[in-house]
Write a protein that holds these residues in place. Structure first.
Motif, short mmCIF file in Angstrom:
data_model
loop_
_atom_site.label_atom_id
_atom_site.label_comp_id
_atom_site.label_asym_id
_atom_site.label_seq_id
_atom_site.Cartn_x
_atom_site.Cartn_y
_atom_site.Cartn_z
N SER A 52 0.69 -1.37 0.10
CA SER A 52 -0.07 0.11 0.17
C SER A 52 0.75 1.28 -0.09
CB SER A 52 -0.92 0.04 1.33
OG SER A 52 -0.28 0.01 2.40
N ASP A 53 2.21 1.14 0.54
CA ASP A 53 2.90 2.58 0.49
C ASP A 53 4.25 1.92 0.11
OD1 ASP A 53 4.18 4.69 1.41
OD2 ASP A 53 3.08 5.08 3.03
N LEU A 54 4.61 2.17 -1.07
CA LEU A 54 5.80 1.81 -1.73
C LEU A 54 7.06 2.69 -0.93
CD1 LEU A 54 5.04 1.11 -5.55
CD2 LEU A 54 5.63 -0.50 -3.77
N ALA A 55 6.67 3.87 -0.83
CA ALA A 55 7.66 4.92 -0.46
C ALA A 55 8.13 4.37 0.93
CB ALA A 55 7.34 6.36 -0.66
N ALA A 56 7.12 4.25 1.85
CA ALA A 56 7.54 4.04 3.14
C ALA A 56 8.32 2.52 3.43
CB ALA A 56 6.24 3.89 3.99
N ALA A 57 7.93 1.85 2.43
CA ALA A 57 8.52 0.29 2.35
C ALA A 57 9.85 0.50 1.95
CB ALA A 57 7.58 -0.58 1.70
N ARG A 58 10.09 1.25 0.92
CA ARG A 58 11.46 1.37 0.52
C ARG A 58 12.47 2.00 1.53
NH1 ARG A 58 14.28 5.84 -1.79
NH2 ARG A 58 15.88 5.12 -3.20
N SER A 59 12.02 3.01 2.36
CA SER A 59 12.73 3.55 3.39
C SER A 59 12.91 2.59 4.31
CB SER A 59 11.66 4.88 3.91
OG SER A 59 12.64 5.53 4.94
N LEU A 60 11.96 1.96 4.66
CA LEU A 60 12.22 0.91 5.82
C LEU A 60 13.40 -0.31 5.49
CD1 LEU A 60 11.34 -0.17 8.66
CD2 LEU A 60 9.58 -1.69 7.58
N CYS A 61 13.04 -0.58 4.16
CA CYS A 61 13.97 -1.73 3.57
C CYS A 61 15.34 -1.15 3.47
CB CYS A 61 13.77 -2.07 2.16
SG CYS A 61 12.16 -3.16 2.12
N ARG A 62 15.66 0.32 3.00
CA ARG A 62 16.84 1.00 3.12
C ARG A 62 17.72 0.97 4.65
NH1 ARG A 62 18.69 3.43 -1.48
NH2 ARG A 62 19.56 5.17 -0.12
N ILE A 63 16.76 1.13 5.30
CA ILE A 63 17.31 1.19 6.76
C ILE A 63 17.70 -0.20 7.48
CG2 ILE A 63 16.66 1.46 9.36
CD1 ILE A 63 14.60 3.62 8.31
N LEU A 64 17.00 -1.24 7.08
CA LEU A 64 17.57 -2.60 7.39
C LEU A 64 18.70 -2.84 6.72
CD1 LEU A 64 13.81 -4.27 7.17
CD2 LEU A 64 15.27 -3.84 9.15
N ASP A 65 18.80 -2.40 5.31
CA ASP A 65 19.92 -2.81 4.79
C ASP A 65 21.30 -2.03 5.26
OD1 ASP A 65 21.44 -3.99 2.27
OD2 ASP A 65 21.58 -2.01 1.47
N SER A 66 21.10 -0.93 5.55
CA SER A 66 22.12 0.03 5.92
C SER A 66 22.57 -0.31 7.26
CB SER A 66 21.80 1.66 5.69
OG SER A 66 20.88 1.92 6.48
N THR A 67 21.73 -0.64 8.06
CA THR A 67 22.03 -1.02 9.52
C THR A 67 22.83 -2.50 9.77
OG1 THR A 67 19.70 -1.60 10.06
CG2 THR A 67 20.31 0.69 10.51
N GLY A 68 22.81 -3.37 8.52
CA GLY A 68 23.34 -4.44 8.69
C GLY A 68 22.40 -5.54 9.51
N HIS A 69 20.92 -5.41 9.17
CA HIS A 69 20.03 -6.29 9.70
C HIS A 69 20.45 -7.60 9.31
CE1 HIS A 69 16.02 -7.27 11.21
NE2 HIS A 69 15.90 -8.18 10.00
N ALA A 70 20.47 -8.47 10.52
CA ALA A 70 20.98 -9.83 10.36
C ALA A 70 20.19 -10.78 9.40
CB ALA A 70 20.92 -10.13 11.71
N SER A 71 18.79 -10.75 9.43
CA SER A 71 18.23 -11.84 8.67
C SER A 71 17.67 -11.17 7.38
CB SER A 71 16.80 -11.99 9.40
OG SER A 71 15.99 -10.71 9.60
N PRO A 72 17.67 -12.12 6.28
CA PRO A 72 17.15 -11.72 5.05
C PRO A 72 15.87 -11.07 4.85
CG PRO A 72 17.17 -14.17 5.43
CD PRO A 72 17.78 -13.44 6.49
N VAL A 73 15.80 -10.29 3.89
CA VAL A 73 14.56 -9.43 3.85
C VAL A 73 13.75 -9.82 2.57
CG1 VAL A 73 13.44 -7.10 3.49
CG2 VAL A 73 15.61 -7.25 4.99
N LEU A 74 12.55 -10.24 2.71
CA LEU A 74 11.57 -10.58 1.79
C LEU A 74 10.46 -9.87 1.59
CD1 LEU A 74 10.57 -12.91 -0.27
CD2 LEU A 74 9.33 -13.93 1.78
N LEU A 75 10.61 -8.76 0.45
CA LEU A 75 9.55 -7.91 0.27
C LEU A 75 8.12 -8.50 -0.50
CD1 LEU A 75 9.37 -4.70 0.25
CD2 LEU A 75 9.99 -4.85 -2.29
N VAL A 76 7.20 -8.03 0.13
CA VAL A 76 5.78 -8.40 -0.41
C VAL A 76 5.22 -7.19 -1.40
CG1 VAL A 76 3.49 -9.21 0.11
CG2 VAL A 76 5.62 -10.06 1.25
#
Length: 228
Positions: A52-76
């Motif tokens: 429903s909110d691509l911009a917000a999801a993109r921002s959240l994914c970039r935060i996960l990526d830049s902070t070295g989030h331990a688990s793999p990220v699956l985007l829906v």
């Protein structure tokens, strides 16, 4: 059975993947906001709802990526949202919201499998002035810490683990992003360019083999390294 963390604007009333209800995985749900990540529980796979909110999801994914989030990220996402997703999002895989149980389960298993393979290699690589500590997802060049995203770290680690060996863009995409990654080989060029910028005076360590791909130059002497 995996431990899944679902980040969604409305995880309880409108779950992003209805198929999860037919699988045996343990599912934890949290609102899709950066503040929720501070106390987020550990998970084998993190699922981000981008329907429903691509911009917000993109921002959240970039935060996960830049902070070295331990688990793999699956985007829906929905089919209409596919065009907006690119390598800049930093996700590991993508799945349509209407995917069936078999596909969802397969993508979860593949994401977990790639994470296990990535963590099974040596914990420290020390070559050509670069020290890579996989246990802390950190890297240094001549003692200077490198501020890398998770994918940049994985790419550097993979190349440095195979010094002087040439990899095509397709091989790097398969080894670092996974063979079923939704995206093109251009993402490899983008990440290499960023890595070189962060390596600074040591950017020659990642060499270009024209019309083939990239290699890690096993020397810290720019004059001795093959041309980029």
């Amino acid at each position: 059975m995996a431990q899944l963390l679902v980040l969604s604007p409305s995880p309880e009333t409108d779950p992003p993947l209805a198929a999860l209800g037919l699988l045996s995985h343990r599912v934890m749900t949290l609102p899709a906001s950066a503040s929720q990540l501070i106390a987020a529980p550990d998970a084998d796979v993190t699922i981000v709802d981008a329907r429903s909110d691509l911009a917000a999801a993109r921002s959240l994914c970039r935060i996960l990526d830049s902070t070295g989030h331990a688990s793999p990220v699956l985007l829906v996402t929905t089919e209409g949202g596919l065009a907006a997703v690119s390598s800049e999002w930093g996700v590991d895989d993508i799945v349509l919201s209407g995917a069936g149980p078999a596909e969802v389960d397969a993508r979860v298993r593949l994401a977990m499998g790639r994470a296990v393979v990535g963590s099974s290699s040596s914990t420290t690589v020390d070559t050509s002035g670069i020290t890579i500590d996989e246990s802390s997802y950190s890297a240094k060049v001549r003692g200077r810490p490198l501020d890398l995203t998770f994918k940049e770290f994985q790419l550097l680690h993979f190349l440095a683990s195979h010094p002087s060996r040439v990899f095509t863009r397709e091989q790097l995409l398969s080894e670092v992003w996974g063979y079923d990654y939704f995206g093109g080989t251009r993402t490899v060029d983008v990440h290499v360019r960023r890595l070189r910028a962060k390596l600074g005076d040591h950017d020659h360590l990642i060499g270009t083999v024209r019309n083939v791909g990239y290699r890690f130059n096993a020397t810290d002497d720019p004059a001795a390294a093959p041309p980029r």
